[in-house]
Design an enzyme around this catalytic site. Structure first.
Site, PDB file in Angstrom:
ATOM      1  N   HIS A  62       0.746  -1.183   0.037  1.00 10.72           N
ATOM      2  CA  HIS A  62      -0.096  -0.090   0.081  1.00 10.72           C
ATOM      3  C   HIS A  62       0.896   1.191  -0.028  1.00 10.72           C
ATOM      4  CE1 HIS A  62      -3.077  -2.727   2.160  1.00 10.72           C
ATOM      5  NE2 HIS A  62      -3.194  -2.844   0.991  1.00 10.72           N
ATOM      6  N   LYS A  72       5.895   6.540   7.352  1.00 11.28           N
ATOM      7  CA  LYS A  72       5.409   5.588   8.681  1.00 11.28           C
ATOM      8  C   LYS A  72       6.483   5.209   9.375  1.00 11.28           C
ATOM      9  CE  LYS A  72       1.866   3.539   5.438  1.00 11.28           C
ATOM     10  NZ  LYS A  72       1.456   2.405   4.512  1.00 11.28           N
ATOM     11  N   TYR A 132       1.303   1.639  13.795  1.00  9.44           N
ATOM     12  CA  TYR A 132       2.001   2.279  12.955  1.00  9.44           C
ATOM     13  C   TYR A 132       1.694   3.916  13.017  1.00  9.44           C
ATOM     14  CZ  TYR A 132      -1.238   1.479   9.279  1.00  9.44           C
ATOM     15  OH  TYR A 132      -2.441   1.444   8.696  1.00  9.44           O
ATOM     16  N   ASP A 168      -6.839  -6.210  -1.916  1.00  9.52           N
ATOM     17  CA  ASP A 168      -5.400  -6.613  -2.287  1.00  9.52           C
ATOM     18  C   ASP A 168      -5.420  -7.814  -3.165  1.00  9.52           C
ATOM     19  OD1 ASP A 168      -4.145  -4.730  -0.801  1.00  9.52           O
ATOM     20  OD2 ASP A 168      -4.052  -6.029   1.051  1.00  9.52           O
TER      21      ASP A 168
END
Length: 187
Positions: A62, A72, A132, A168
């Site tokens: 992603h 991130k 995250y 996905d």
């Protein structure tokens, strides 16, 4: 805190200092002052917490388009993942290359992923919790992905038949995106 360069430009493994005694452990997972002393300056605006119940769950690859691209800082608090980052910055010398890192509750490593990278991971054990921080908000209209099994990338995933979301299963290959605007490098 120990900083380890990855094979990909601008992405780093971070090993926090862990204080262990008879009660357990303590560690700082993020400290603005320490990060700035190391040369990193991010304004993290959102924390995300993911639970994957089964082993073999694969999430990714992603990324978000500008102006919502995200840096991130990722870590695992329970379980373990095979984490993968892909450099999608066209002007980067490591464009189209990927690297894997094992992140686990045991090794307590974190991964700092800059804007311009696609990111994904596969759980290695049941009940894996993944945390995250991001420096930009999630934007559904800017959300994109690359196929986990893209033959051009040839990622060496630890599983051949992962558990995937519907989203996905339908992601395009990187070569099919090369004519599109993926990520604008800083001028």
């Amino acid at each position: 805190m120990k900083i380890i360069a990855t094979n990909l430009l601008d992405a780093y493994i971070i090993e926090p200092k862990v204080h262990v005694d008879h009660r357990g452990f303590f560690m700082e997972t993020f400290n603005v002052q320490v990060f700035e002393e190391l040369g990193f300056s991010f304004n993290f605006v959102q924390d995300n917490h993911v639970l994957s119940i089964k082993s073999g769950v694969l999430r990714g690859l992603h990324y978000q388009l500008e102006p919502y691209a995200q840096t991130k800082l990722v870590q695992v608090t329970s379980g373990a993942v095979y984490d993968v980052i892909v450099d999608i910055r066209r002007s980067s010398p490591t464009y189209g290359q990927w690297q894997e890192i094992i992140l686990s509750a045991e090794n307590k490593r974190q991964l700092l992923i800059p804007k311009g990278f696609a990111h994904g991971y596969c759980t290695l054990v049941e009940n894996t919790e993944f945390l995250y921080k991001v420096d930009n908000y999630y934007s559904p209209t800017h959300d994109r992905g690359i196929a986990w099994n893209d033959p051009q990338l040839n990622i060496d995933w630890p599983i051949s038949n992962p558990i995937l979301s519907d989203k996905d299963t339908k992601q395009p290959n990187l070569k099919d995106l090369e004519h599109q605007f993926i990520y604008k490098d800083k001028e």
